[in-house]
Design a protein around this motif. Structure first.
Motif, PDB file in Angstrom:
ATOM      1  N   THR A   3       0.834  -1.205   0.000  1.00 23.86           N
ATOM      2  CA  THR A   3       0.000   0.000   0.000  1.00 23.86           C
ATOM      3  C   THR A   3       0.868   1.253   0.000  1.00 23.86           C
ATOM      4  N   PRO A   4       0.363   2.370  -0.530  1.00 21.67           N
ATOM      5  CA  PRO A   4       1.132   3.613  -0.491  1.00 21.67           C
ATOM      6  C   PRO A   4       1.472   4.057   0.929  1.00 21.67           C
ATOM      7  N   TYR A   5       0.525   3.907   1.855  1.00 21.14           N
ATOM      8  CA  TYR A   5       0.755   4.427   3.202  1.00 21.14           C
ATOM      9  C   TYR A   5       1.807   3.635   3.956  1.00 21.14           C
ATOM     10  N   GLY A   6       1.956   2.367   3.638  1.00 17.54           N
ATOM     11  CA  GLY A   6       3.023   1.594   4.259  1.00 17.54           C
ATOM     12  C   GLY A   6       4.387   2.166   3.939  1.00 17.54           C
TER      13      GLY A   6
ATOM     14  N   LEU B 279       2.789  -2.785  -5.447  1.00 17.59           N
ATOM     15  CA  LEU B 279       3.115  -1.513  -6.070  1.00 17.59           C
ATOM     16  C   LEU B 279       4.345  -1.709  -6.957  1.00 17.59           C
ATOM     17  N   THR B 280       4.357  -1.047  -8.078  1.00 16.35           N
ATOM     18  CA  THR B 280       5.486  -1.162  -8.991  1.00 16.35           C
ATOM     19  C   THR B 280       6.648  -0.293  -8.513  1.00 16.35           C
ATOM     20  N   GLN B 281       7.811  -0.503  -9.122  1.00 19.15           N
ATOM     21  CA  GLN B 281       8.963   0.329  -8.794  1.00 19.15           C
ATOM     22  C   GLN B 281       8.678   1.788  -9.112  1.00 19.15           C
ATOM     23  N   ASP B 282       7.931   2.043 -10.193  1.00 18.89           N
ATOM     24  CA  ASP B 282       7.556   3.417 -10.523  1.00 18.89           C
ATOM     25  C   ASP B 282       6.674   4.025  -9.438  1.00 18.89           C
ATOM     26  N   HIS B 283       5.700   3.247  -8.936  1.00 21.83           N
ATOM     27  CA  HIS B 283       4.859   3.737  -7.827  1.00 21.83           C
ATOM     28  C   HIS B 283       5.725   4.113  -6.637  1.00 21.83           C
ATOM     29  N   ILE B 284       6.657   3.230  -6.286  1.00 20.29           N
ATOM     30  CA  ILE B 284       7.508   3.453  -5.121  1.00 20.29           C
ATOM     31  C   ILE B 284       8.344   4.713  -5.300  1.00 20.29           C
ATOM     32  N   GLU B 285       8.950   4.865  -6.457  1.00 15.00           N
ATOM     33  CA  GLU B 285       9.800   6.035  -6.699  1.00 15.00           C
ATOM     34  C   GLU B 285       8.998   7.323  -6.642  1.00 15.00           C
ATOM     35  N   ARG B 286       7.782   7.302  -7.164  1.00 23.11           N
ATOM     36  CA  ARG B 286       6.940   8.500  -7.112  1.00 23.11           C
ATOM     37  C   ARG B 286       6.528   8.827  -5.682  1.00 23.11           C
ATOM     38  N   LEU B 287       6.205   7.814  -4.884  1.00 25.75           N
ATOM     39  CA  LEU B 287       5.860   8.035  -3.481  1.00 25.75           C
ATOM     40  C   LEU B 287       7.040   8.618  -2.710  1.00 25.75           C
ATOM     41  N   VAL B 288       8.212   8.040  -2.945  1.00 28.18           N
ATOM     42  CA  VAL B 288       9.417   8.495  -2.247  1.00 28.18           C
ATOM     43  C   VAL B 288       9.698   9.957  -2.561  1.00 28.18           C
ATOM     44  N   LYS B 289       9.562  10.323  -3.833  1.00 26.37           N
ATOM     45  CA  LYS B 289       9.837  11.700  -4.249  1.00 26.37           C
ATOM     46  C   LYS B 289       8.760  12.660  -3.772  1.00 26.37           C
TER      47      LYS B 289
ATOM     48  N   VAL C   3      10.154  10.502   1.347  1.00 29.85           N
ATOM     49  CA  VAL C   3      10.322   9.294   2.164  1.00 29.85           C
ATOM     50  C   VAL C   3      11.791   8.908   2.226  1.00 29.85           C
ATOM     51  N   GLU C   4      12.255   8.536   3.428  1.00 29.13           N
ATOM     52  CA  GLU C   4      13.618   8.000   3.578  1.00 29.13           C
ATOM     53  C   GLU C   4      13.619   6.576   2.998  1.00 29.13           C
ATOM     54  N   TRP C   5      14.340   6.373   1.899  1.00 32.59           N
ATOM     55  CA  TRP C   5      14.231   5.095   1.219  1.00 32.59           C
ATOM     56  C   TRP C   5      15.576   4.514   0.800  1.00 32.59           C
ATOM     57  N   ASP C   6      16.595   5.322   0.598  1.00 33.84           N
ATOM     58  CA  ASP C   6      17.861   4.818   0.059  1.00 33.84           C
ATOM     59  C   ASP C   6      18.741   4.168   1.107  1.00 33.84           C
ATOM     60  N   ALA C   7      18.425   4.358   2.377  1.00 30.30           N
ATOM     61  CA  ALA C   7      19.308   3.859   3.434  1.00 30.30           C
ATOM     62  C   ALA C   7      19.387   2.340   3.399  1.00 30.30           C
TER      63      ALA C   7
END
Length: 216
Positions: free
Chosen positions: A119-122, A198-208, A212-216
């Motif tokens: 989910t996006p909120y996760g 969720l696709t990788q594109d979904h994740i990248e858009r959410l992070v941006k 969202v802290e995601w690269d760590a």
């Protein structure tokens, strides 16, 4: 009402909500929150989150000295590790919530990111959740493991034990740990059913979009 009085009442109100909904039982789980002067309010050791007394919360100085209240949770090192490594932390919540614990025990759970992108909120509320090893309750090594993350994660899952989440305030930390438990529940409910992630594109858009802290 003073800010401290308000925060004491908020901690107890939110703690009772967690307890009443079965997100942590008995005398398990603990909450801490930082006051404007840098001191901490902490739920006492051996206390039920469903029956906290605002006046009896442990009150710690910035230097870690007990100022008033009952003796604190034995997992203080876990809490202070987040405050010391993440300056934006205003509260820390630790539960023994069932589905999160169950997910922590499964052999194919990804230790670097325990929650699948369901989910996006996760993603928005938690970023990546790190799985930490099994520790005995109260072991200072739990705090050292969090310090070893160098402030790069706001949420961890202690194997066979439960989740710990840091937030900007006590409401944010509670909402985030609820999201962790719900996502863990979804992961277990859909396990083996090939859910649509969720696709990788979904994740990248959410992070941006939501920083969202995601690269760590």
């Amino acid at each position: 009402m003073s800010p401290e009085t308000r925060l004491r009442e908020d901690i107890c109100l939110l703690a009772k909500s967690l307890f009443d909904r079965g997100l942590t039982g008995g005398s398990s789980g603990n909450i801490s929150a930082r006051l404007e002067d840098g001191s901490l309010l902490v739920t006492p050791t051996g206390s039920s989150l469903g029956r906290l007394d605002p006046a009896r919360l442990s009150h710690f100085s910035r230097e870690g000295r007990l100022l008033s209240g009952d003796p604190p949770t034995k997992e203080m090192p876990l809490h202070t590790a987040f405050y010391d490594t993440r300056t934006q932390t205003g509260a820390v919540v630790h539960l023994h919530s069932c589905h999160s614990v169950a997910l922590s025990m499964l052999p194919d759970t990804d230790p670097d990111n325990v929650l699948p992108p369901l989910t996006p909120y996760g993603i928005m509320k938690l970023g990546k959740v790190k799985l930490l090893p099994v520790f005995l309750p109260g072991d200072p090594a739990m705090g050292e493991a969090v310090r070893g993350l160098a402030g790069k994660r706001s949420a961890v899952l202690l194997a066979n034990h439960g989740p710990v989440v840091a937030g900007k305030d006590v409401e944010a930390a509670v909402y985030a740990i609820e999201e962790l438990e719900e996502t863990a529940r979804l992961a277990l409910l859909t396990r083996g059913l090939s859910p649509r992630l969720l696709t990788q594109d979904h994740i990248e858009r959410l992070v941006k979009t939501f920083n969202v802290e995601w690269d760590a």
